[in-house]
Design an enzyme around this catalytic site. Structure first.
Site, mmCIF file in Angstrom:
data_model
loop_
_atom_site.group_PDB
_atom_site.id
_atom_site.type_symbol
_atom_site.label_atom_id
_atom_site.label_comp_id
_atom_site.label_asym_id
_atom_site.label_seq_id
_atom_site.Cartn_x
_atom_site.Cartn_y
_atom_site.Cartn_z
ATOM 1 N N GLU A 101 -6.742 -7.860 -0.390
ATOM 2 C CA GLU A 101 -7.351 -7.608 0.920
ATOM 3 C C GLU A 101 -8.758 -7.071 0.704
ATOM 4 O O GLU A 101 -9.019 -6.358 -0.276
ATOM 5 C CB GLU A 101 -6.587 -6.540 1.730
ATOM 6 C CG GLU A 101 -5.220 -6.960 2.211
ATOM 7 C CD GLU A 101 -4.540 -5.881 3.053
ATOM 8 O OE1 GLU A 101 -5.241 -5.107 3.728
ATOM 9 O OE2 GLU A 101 -3.302 -5.820 3.026
ATOM 10 N N GLU B 197 0.803 -1.232 0.000
ATOM 11 C CA GLU B 197 0.000 0.000 0.000
ATOM 12 C C GLU B 197 0.830 1.274 0.000
ATOM 13 O O GLU B 197 0.391 2.308 0.507
ATOM 14 C CB GLU B 197 -0.946 0.022 1.193
ATOM 15 C CG GLU B 197 -2.013 -1.054 1.132
ATOM 16 C CD GLU B 197 -3.111 -0.878 2.166
ATOM 17 O OE1 GLU B 197 -2.846 -0.264 3.203
ATOM 18 O OE2 GLU B 197 -4.229 -1.358 1.909
HETATM 19 C C1 GAL Z 1 -4.821 -2.541 4.937
HETATM 20 C C2 GAL Z 1 -3.412 -2.993 5.291
HETATM 21 C C3 GAL Z 1 -3.412 -4.135 6.285
HETATM 22 C C4 GAL Z 1 -4.377 -3.866 7.384
HETATM 23 C C5 GAL Z 1 -5.726 -3.669 6.783
HETATM 24 C C6 GAL Z 1 -6.811 -3.519 7.796
HETATM 25 O O1 GAL Z 1 -4.827 -1.251 4.478
HETATM 26 O O2 GAL Z 1 -2.724 -3.378 4.149
HETATM 27 O O3 GAL Z 1 -2.126 -4.329 6.777
HETATM 28 O O4 GAL Z 1 -3.979 -2.727 8.077
HETATM 29 O O5 GAL Z 1 -5.705 -2.510 5.995
HETATM 30 O O6 GAL Z 1 -8.033 -3.543 7.141
#
Ligand code: GAL
Length: 728
Positions: free
Chosen positions: A447, A386
């Site tokens: 994710e 990210e």
């Molecule tokens: C994302 C990140 C993860 C975690 C997640 C929580 O932005 O890559 O490490 O923080 O959010 O939803």
């Protein structure tokens, strides 16, 4: 001869900076993997593990050197260290997730006592990835992975990369790239060879070549021409593993164990991910490597167990090692059970200066050189998770990855679609609560959910159910999109984090399972996607109460199951037989059942036990019951393993629950449970433990003496429980 010996025992640990004059008596004797501090599973401060510590290891050479070089190999130490042998500095390392080695030979006392000292800095060093900005996870401290002592001939094999080619043709090939390091003072001219063994350990092919390596130099050779018979492919259902052994001149080069590899073709295409030519929709979860109490210092058994949980309890076919290279034991198990892996470099949103980026490039190299023989790994993540675009940096990480491993594609995880596409696969964190139409393909969702809907295992039923359904909806959507290769949810397990994230108690409750790896309803959704041939799954997503949901009642009753049909009873009364909800979830292999109209209202009905029967091909194959009473009936205590190794490091999880008469956890009991241990083992975790969610766990850690270990648990008003573990 190469000899590789474990070097985990009898370290001395001091939680501060100790100079050479500090007596050993001030140190504690420890076994690796080691955490610099044992913490509660939550409600601690994320600065508590941040300090400099000193490790000592006094040793005599366990076997004669016979002209060989002696190295110490660290699998990982968090986060930076300087290493000294007998007062001489032998090296330093920056970065906590990749291995490093130092040549001890020149300062060894060959026939006498030696002292290895490690000055370990476990503070959040802004000059080392992932730090420099804030990070949503904890890195913890300690020499938290294995250490070995390695003897090699002055001219020896340093690295090996087994490439399997043309695996889907009738004539599979192997090419083995071998890096040979000649530390000797003369030209080395000898035969380099490799033997290949099949999954049953039968020799199937050998190859060799004449090599010449000038003094004080390193050369790369490629062994080819192995005459292979037909091979078994590495697949999700039958992950066949081959192995290779090496020699150089007359010296065996393999050391402690043969090198394992597999024959498989894995490729992300615009229209999907293909394993061995077959399109497979990827369904996975992210995994952090941290555990309650012990930080990241989990021994092999716990690492392997996580892979098993993700494959067999969560029904995933892929895991992402967010956000760093993980334990070799975890990856070994992924190879053995057929669980695909997306592995990525350390980092989180922040990109540092040139030096920081230099360390990150070293991480790319160390990760790929360590792990490129694992058939389970199908994608390298070569962006800082990210982070913003950085053309120069990411052009370099991609070029390096492709040079070190031309057989695998790269990804780089970002959270905005317009991001510059420098990798082979567009790996995208999609927090839109749906699956966005890809702007680039191949496209993999890396994710979703996570912070959008944190959910505790003792949250109200409605929230836990919605959490599960959000995972189900997104997996369903991804499954139906031809231009999306799959979706990896955030995340498998709740994890410890910094104060800037999480619920204030230093936990992000983003897992489909809790921090102890015990399921919430969302875990049941994933589990229900298992093939019923593996195991029938039937999980009513309810605590079966009349007044927990808003407005009371249970409407709908949602059941996660891989059965074709379910039949529902209240006590003896038959309510109906139902099919999965293919209308709302048309693309999932096993859609949830959503059963409306139960007409069980708050206070309005005679309320009785729930009984559900699951049918596959018309046969009743599984049944579940939940008691209507909600009264604690038993304290359950279970160890994952009946046996441990008496090595001072081995651990098993000790799960405890307060349950109804059918064994269902009662999520709102917060009774205190206390433990006693007898025998050669130690309990790791809070004792007594005030239960939350009706379930939690401690660890039992073996000592170095064999014997029988008994753990007893007690809680008011219920019979005590006990387990026995054999330490061998
Ligand atoms: C994302 C990140 C993860 C975690 C997640 C929580 O932005 O890559 O490490 O923080 O959010 O939803």
């Amino acid at each position: 001869m190469r000899t590789v010996l474990p070097f985990n025992h009898d370290w001395l640990f001091y939680p501060g900076e100790a100079d050479a004059g500090e007596p050993d008596a001030q140190f504690q004797v420890v076994t690796l993997p080691h955490t610099n501090i044992v913490l509660p599973h939550h409600n601690f401060d994320n600065i508590e593990y941040q300090f400099i510590s000193t490790y000592r290891k006094r040793f005599r050479l366990p076997e004669a050197r016979d002209g060989r070089r002696v190295y110490v190999d660290f699998d990982g130490a968090m986060i930076a260290c300087e290493v000294f042998l007998n007062g001489h500095k032998v090296g330093e390392n920056e970065g906590g997730y990749t291995p490093f080695s130092f040549d001890l030979t020149d300062h060894l006392n060959e026939n006498g006592d030696n002292l290895l000292t490690v000055r370990l800095d476990s503070t959040e060093r802004p000059d080392i990835p992932p730090y420099g900005g804030v990070v949503d996870y904890l890195t913890f401290g300690g020499i938290y992975r294995d250490v070995r002592l390695r003897y090699v001939e002055p001219c020896h094999i340093e690295k090996v990369f087994v490439r399997t080619l043309d695996v889907l043709t009738g004539r599979p090939r192997v090419e083995i790239e071998v890096t040979v390091n000649n530390q000797g003072t003369e030209l080395y001219a000898q035969e380099l060879g490799a033997s290949i063994y099949d999954a049953d350990g039968m020799l199937i092919a050998s190859g060799d070549m004449w090599v010449q390596v000038p003094a004080h130099s390193t050369e790369i050779f490629v062994l080819t021409g192995f005459n292979l018979p037909a091979v078994k492919l590495w697949s999700l259902d039958a992950p066949a593993l081959y192995s290779a052994m090496f020699w150089l001149g007359s010296a065996a080069q393999t050391g402690e164990k043969p090198l394992r590899f597999g024959f498989r073709e894995a490729v992300f295409r615009d229209d999907g991910f293909y394993l061995n030519g077959e399109k497979i929709k990827l369904r996975g979860l992210n995994r952090h490597q941290t555990y309650p109490y012990i930080g990241a210092a989990a021994p092999a058994r716990l690492q392997r167990k996580d892979a098993d949980i993700i494959k067999y309890e969560l029904g995933c076919n892929i895991v992402r090692t967010s956000h760093y290279p993980q334990s070799p034991h975890f990856l070994d198990r992924c190879d053995e059970i057929g669980l695909l892996v997306f592995e990525e470099i350390p980092g989180w949103q922040h990109i540092g200066d040139q030096d920081w980026q230099g360390i990150s490039l070293r991480d790319v190299q160390a990760m790929i050189e360590r792990d490129r023989n694992h058939p389970s790994i199908v994608l390298w993540g070569v962006r800082i998770n990210e982070s913003m675009d950085n053309e120069a940096f990411y052009t370099a990480t991609n070029a390096l990855a492709h040079r070190l491993d031309p057989t695998r594609q790269t990804g780089g995880v970002r959270y905005f679609q317009g991001s510059q596409f420098l990798e082979d696969v567009f790996t995208f964190n999609d927090f839109s609560n749906t699956v966005q139409e890809p702007e680039h393909t191949p496209h993999l969702v890396t994710e979703f959910n996570g912070h959008m809907f944190p959910t505790k295992s003792w949250d109200q039923e409605e929230r836990q159910l919605e959490h599960a359904l959000r995972h189900a909806r997104i997996q369903d959507k991804a499954a139906g999109m031809g231009n999306v290769t799959g979706a990896i949810g955030w995340c498998a397990f709740d994890y410890n984090t910094h104060r800037e994230f999480g619920s204030g108690d230093r936990i992000c409750y983003h897992g489909v399972s809790d921090i102890f790896r015990l399921p919430k309803f969302a875990a049941y959704f994933y589990e229900s996607q298992l093939d019923p041939a593996v195991r029938p799954v039937l999980r009513p997503a309810t605590f079966w109460t009349m007044g927990d949901r808003s407005e009371g009642g249970i409407n709908p009753l949602v059941i996660f199951s891989n059965c074709d049909e379910v039949e529902v009873f209240f006590g003896d009364a038959h309510f109906g037989r139902f099919q999965p909800d293919r209308k709302e979830f048309p693309h999932l292999p096993h859609p949830p059942f959503q059963i409306w109209g139960l007409n069980l209202l708050w206070g309005g009905h005679k309320f009785d036990d729930l009984r559900v029967v699951g049918y596959v091909n018309g046969q009743a194959v599984i049944e579940q019951q939940i008691e209507a009473d909600g009264v604690p009936r038993a304290l359950v205590l279970e160890a994952d393993d009946a046996e441990l190794n008496a090595d001072g490091a081995d651990m098993t999880r000790l799960v405890f629950k307060i349950v109804d008469k059918y064994g269902n956890r009662l999520p709102y009991t917060n009774q205190v449970v206390s433990f006693e241990v007898e025998g050669p083992a130690e309990l790791i975790g809070e004792n007594p433990f005030a239960l939350m969610g009706g379930q939690a766990a401690l660890y039992v850690k073996a000592g170095r003496e064999p014997g029988t270990v008994t753990v007893r648990a007690a809680t008011p008003r219920l019979p005590a429980a006990a387990v026995t573990i054999n330490v061998k």
